[in-house]
Design an enzyme around this catalytic site. Structure first.
Site, PDB file in Angstrom:
ATOM      1  N   HIS A 308       0.939  -1.335   0.040  1.00  0.00           N
ATOM      2  CA  HIS A 308       0.031   0.099  -0.023  1.00  0.00           C
ATOM      3  C   HIS A 308       0.867   1.264  -0.053  1.00  0.00           C
ATOM      4  O   HIS A 308       1.843   1.261   0.574  1.00  0.00           O
ATOM      5  CB  HIS A 308      -0.908   0.171   1.303  1.00  0.00           C
ATOM      6  N   ASP A 366      -7.871  -5.339  -0.268  1.00  0.00           N
ATOM      7  CA  ASP A 366      -8.209  -6.206  -1.448  1.00  0.00           C
ATOM      8  C   ASP A 366      -7.880  -7.661  -1.574  1.00  0.00           C
ATOM      9  O   ASP A 366      -8.682  -8.391  -2.233  1.00  0.00           O
ATOM     10  CB  ASP A 366      -7.753  -5.504  -2.848  1.00  0.00           C
TER      11      ASP A 366
HETATM   12  C1  SDX Z   1      -6.059   0.049  -3.263  1.00  0.00           C
HETATM   13  O1  SDX Z   1      -4.345   4.635  -2.122  1.00  0.00           O
HETATM   14  C2  SDX Z   1      -5.317   3.976  -1.681  1.00  0.00           C
HETATM   15  O2  SDX Z   1      -5.731   4.344  -0.467  1.00  0.00           O
HETATM   16  C3  SDX Z   1      -5.674   2.799  -2.384  1.00  0.00           C
HETATM   17  C4  SDX Z   1      -6.958   1.922  -1.664  1.00  0.00           C
HETATM   18  C5  SDX Z   1      -8.073   2.686  -1.490  1.00  0.00           C
HETATM   19  O3  SDX Z   1      -8.955   2.213  -0.684  1.00  0.00           O
HETATM   20  O4  SDX Z   1      -8.616   3.553  -1.980  1.00  0.00           O
HETATM   21  O5  SDX Z   1      -6.418   1.548  -0.423  1.00  0.00           O
HETATM   22  C6  SDX Z   1      -7.187   0.831  -2.450  1.00  0.00           C
HETATM   23  O6  SDX Z   1      -5.749   0.494  -4.389  1.00  0.00           O
HETATM   24  C7  SDX Z   1      -5.149  -0.964  -2.362  1.00  0.00           C
HETATM   25  C8  SDX Z   1      -3.945  -1.336  -3.208  1.00  0.00           C
HETATM   26  C9  SDX Z   1      -4.355  -2.459  -4.096  1.00  0.00           C
HETATM   27  N1  SDX Z   1      -3.471  -2.620  -5.032  1.00  0.00           N
HETATM   28  C10 SDX Z   1      -2.705  -4.013  -5.096  1.00  0.00           C
HETATM   29  O7  SDX Z   1      -3.002  -4.921  -4.122  1.00  0.00           O
HETATM   30  C11 SDX Z   1      -1.718  -4.193  -6.080  1.00  0.00           C
HETATM   31  C12 SDX Z   1      -0.484  -4.662  -5.801  1.00  0.00           C
HETATM   32  N2  SDX Z   1       0.405  -3.530  -5.079  1.00  0.00           N
HETATM   33  C13 SDX Z   1       1.132  -2.747  -5.684  1.00  0.00           C
HETATM   34  O8  SDX Z   1       0.816  -2.576  -6.944  1.00  0.00           O
HETATM   35  C14 SDX Z   1       1.697  -1.576  -4.828  1.00  0.00           C
HETATM   36  O9  SDX Z   1       1.896  -2.311  -3.421  1.00  0.00           O
HETATM   37  C15 SDX Z   1       0.778  -0.404  -4.809  1.00  0.00           C
HETATM   38  C16 SDX Z   1       0.436   0.104  -5.994  1.00  0.00           C
HETATM   39  C17 SDX Z   1      -0.502  -0.693  -3.982  1.00  0.00           C
HETATM   40  C18 SDX Z   1       1.788   0.522  -4.109  1.00  0.00           C
HETATM   41  O10 SDX Z   1       2.617   0.844  -4.640  1.00  0.00           O
HETATM   42  P1  SDX Z   1       3.946   2.077  -4.046  1.00  0.00           P
HETATM   43  O11 SDX Z   1       3.573   2.331  -2.782  1.00  0.00           O
HETATM   44  O12 SDX Z   1       4.017   2.924  -5.158  1.00  0.00           O
HETATM   45  O13 SDX Z   1       5.052   1.054  -3.946  1.00  0.00           O
HETATM   46  P2  SDX Z   1       5.906   0.894  -5.287  1.00  0.00           P
HETATM   47  O14 SDX Z   1       5.085   0.416  -6.426  1.00  0.00           O
HETATM   48  O15 SDX Z   1       6.805   1.984  -5.497  1.00  0.00           O
HETATM   49  O16 SDX Z   1       6.940  -0.225  -4.607  1.00  0.00           O
HETATM   50  C19 SDX Z   1       7.823  -0.241  -3.559  1.00  0.00           C
HETATM   51  C20 SDX Z   1       8.789  -1.489  -3.669  1.00  0.00           C
HETATM   52  C21 SDX Z   1       9.162  -1.768  -5.211  1.00  0.00           C
HETATM   53  O17 SDX Z   1      10.187  -2.586  -5.011  1.00  0.00           O
HETATM   54  P3  SDX Z   1      11.608  -1.564  -5.444  1.00  0.00           P
HETATM   55  O18 SDX Z   1      11.521  -0.827  -6.874  1.00  0.00           O
HETATM   56  O19 SDX Z   1      11.702  -0.631  -4.178  1.00  0.00           O
HETATM   57  O20 SDX Z   1      12.783  -2.490  -5.336  1.00  0.00           O
HETATM   58  O21 SDX Z   1       7.728  -2.625  -3.310  1.00  0.00           O
HETATM   59  C22 SDX Z   1       7.628  -3.406  -4.173  1.00  0.00           C
HETATM   60  C23 SDX Z   1       8.000  -2.677  -5.493  1.00  0.00           C
HETATM   61  O22 SDX Z   1       8.457  -3.532  -6.604  1.00  0.00           O
HETATM   62  N3  SDX Z   1       6.415  -3.958  -4.250  1.00  0.00           N
HETATM   63  C24 SDX Z   1       5.766  -5.170  -4.543  1.00  0.00           C
HETATM   64  C25 SDX Z   1       4.531  -5.141  -4.066  1.00  0.00           C
HETATM   65  N4  SDX Z   1       4.081  -3.800  -4.033  1.00  0.00           N
HETATM   66  C26 SDX Z   1       5.110  -3.095  -4.170  1.00  0.00           C
HETATM   67  N5  SDX Z   1       6.431  -6.117  -4.593  1.00  0.00           N
HETATM   68  C27 SDX Z   1       5.722  -7.469  -4.865  1.00  0.00           C
HETATM   69  N6  SDX Z   1       4.424  -7.566  -4.705  1.00  0.00           N
HETATM   70  C28 SDX Z   1       3.699  -6.185  -4.452  1.00  0.00           C
HETATM   71  N7  SDX Z   1       2.179  -6.309  -4.354  1.00  0.00           N
END
Ligand code: SDX
Length: 431
Positions: A308, A366
């Site tokens: 998140h 989710d």
């Molecule tokens: C919702 O914003 C809100 O409030 C949203 C929400 C709401 O109620 O409105 O809460 C609802 O959207 C919940 C999130 C649902 N999405 C997912 O479950 C999809 C999987 N999650 C990722 O796509 C990600 O975690 C996000 C999009 C949710 C958050 O992304 P960030 O904070 O921008 O983090 P990032 O993409 O910059 O990742 C940081 C690091 C990265 O590694 P590095 O580049 O630093 O080495 O963490 C890794 C990412 O590769 N990473 C993951 C991961 N999520 C982040 N690695 C593996 N699996 C994951 N799910």
């Protein structure tokens, strides 16, 4: 926290600029940079807005470190336990918990707006039967301004309130109609003798051939899912609604923009993607393979339902949903659901894996919602429409707060331009 300084100093070369700071009732102080470009001739740069406050709001507060979510100051676990969705709608819209008289009046108003204009049925029939329900909802909600033109004047507080009530009341009907249309069954009209969640379940699962008795435990779980998804600060879809609304566009068009944004798998589409991932994993013994893929920088795969932008320890909504998942599946006698077993094992594996611990990745809202919805009989394509239905009150409350702010200005971010600078056109014969 010590009293924050009243200003921040920015030094660029020989020049220093004093920037005012503002203190919140909760959360980090903010540096007000609204006059920075005018005084220093520079922009700030923050793709994804990871360090940027876009607005002042009094509706929802999230503490990402503590894993706290407050709606008008009330914690989400108490609201999920003690309140119900329409009372939370009132709280988000008006800022306080209603008296019993106010609540009854509000619920009666919403109940008596649940039907949609009969002509909207024809609008649905323009879609292919295999259309994704989110595609249908985006189109139909955007088209509401054509059917309810008498509540599109955003400068009229009474029209704003009518549009708010219509959207909250009609979203379950529209979502249910989208579902019925895609499975080739006739639309089911709402009934005024049912509560909000029971009405939605009946509109989805009743058929003319036999009536549908709503199981009170399922309607309670449904209502809880609505409550847990109601609002969430300035997330991507809410920010989309705010930006669309800043141009003065009508509320139906702005909510349709929010639905479109929510559909993305990184946002509200994650519940569908999460269940599809659990199904692909299939059995507990395949979890290590997917954990390895999620950690592999060369593999775009991510664990859907994990991580998140704001929560860095736990998503309090997932905690409540995990408990609901156990209750619902036990009621349905499917507590040996293989997907639930995979989900629980995946959660434990990830929570004990250094990669996920270090990057603070854990189940979000989710992760468990999809398991409950599937157990209740919904196809995965209906998971995000249910999220959109729930979030409508949040979008509307944030829209109402913004549109009634006399200082409202159209949102217009700038950019860091790294493209070609000025050059003359070259005739085709000279290229
Ligand atoms: C919702 O914003 C809100 O409030 C949203 C929400 C709401 O109620 O409105 O809460 C609802 O959207 C919940 C999130 C649902 N999405 C997912 O479950 C999809 C999987 N999650 C990722 O796509 C990600 O975690 C996000 C999009 C949710 C958050 O992304 P960030 O904070 O921008 O983090 P990032 O993409 O910059 O990742 C940081 C690091 C990265 O590694 P590095 O580049 O630093 O080495 O963490 C890794 C990412 O590769 N990473 C993951 C991961 N999520 C982040 N690695 C593996 N699996 C994951 N799910």
């Amino acid at each position: 926290m010590a009293d924050s300084p009243k200003t921040a100093t920015l030094t660029i070369g020989e020049n220093s600029y004093e920037l005012p700071m503002k203190s919140p009732s909760a959360g980090p102080d903010v540096v007000d940079i609204s006059k920075l470009y005018g005084s220093a001739g520079v922009f700030t740069h923050d793709p994804g807005f990871t360090s940027t406050s876009s607005c002042e709001s009094t509706i929802t507060y999230i503490d990402g470190v503590k894993g706290e979510l407050l709606h008008r100051g009330y914690p989400i676990d108490q609201l999920a336990e003690k309140s119900h969705y329409l009372e939370v709608c009132f709280l988000l819209l008006y800022g306080y918990l209603p008296s019993s008289v106010e609540l009854e009046k509000f619920e009666t108003t919403i109940t008596h707006h649940t039907m949609v204009h009969e002509q909207m049925g024809n609008f649905f029939r323009g879609f292919r039967r295999d259309a994704h329900p989110m595609a249908i909802m985006t189109g139909v909600v955007g088209a509401m301004s054509a059917f309810y033109h008498d509540s599109t004047d955003v400068n009229d507080p009474r029209q704003r309130e009518i549009a708010s009530h219509r959207l909250i009341a009609k979203m379950p009907t529209i979502a249910a109609m989208a579902y019925k249309y895609t499975i080739g069954q006739p639309f089911v009209y709402p009934r005024n003798d049912l509560d909000y969640a029971s009405n939605f379940l009946r509109m989805c699962f009743a058929v003319p051939a036999e009536d549908y008795e709503v199981n009170p435990i399922l309607s309670r779980a449904m209502d809880r899912i609505f409550t847990l998804h109601a609002d969430h600060e300035q997330n991507a879809s809410t920010s989309t609604v705010r930006l669309a609304s800043s141009s003065g566009a009508n509320p139906f068009a702005c909510i349709a923009a929010g639905i479109a944004c929510l559909w993305g798998p990184a946002h509200g589409g994650a519940n569908q993607a999460c269940l599809e991932m659990l199904r692909e994993i299939g059995t507990v013994d395949r979890i290590p393979e997917f954990i390895a893929r999620a950690k592999d920088k060369n593999d775009p795969f991510r664990l859907m339902g994990f991580g998140h932008r704001v929560y860095k320890n736990t998503d309090p909504r997932a905690t409540v949903l995990k408990k609901s998942a156990d209750e619902v599946l036990e009621l349905l006698g499917v507590d040996d659901n293989p997907l639930l077993q995979v989900a629980k094992e995946l959660e434990q594996t990830a929570l004990n894996d250094p990669y996920f611990v270090e990057k603070k990745l854990f189940p979000n809202v989710d992760f468990y919602s999809g398991i409950i919805l599937e157990a209740m009989g919904f196809p995965t394509s209906m998971f995000t429409p249910i999220f959109a239905l729930s979030r409508t009150v949040g979008w509307i409350s944030q829209w109402k707060e913004m549109i009634s702010d006399p200082a409202l200005k159209i949102g217009r971010p700038r950019q860091l331009y790294t493209g070609e600078t000025l050059r003359d056109y070259v005739e085709i014969e000279n290229r």
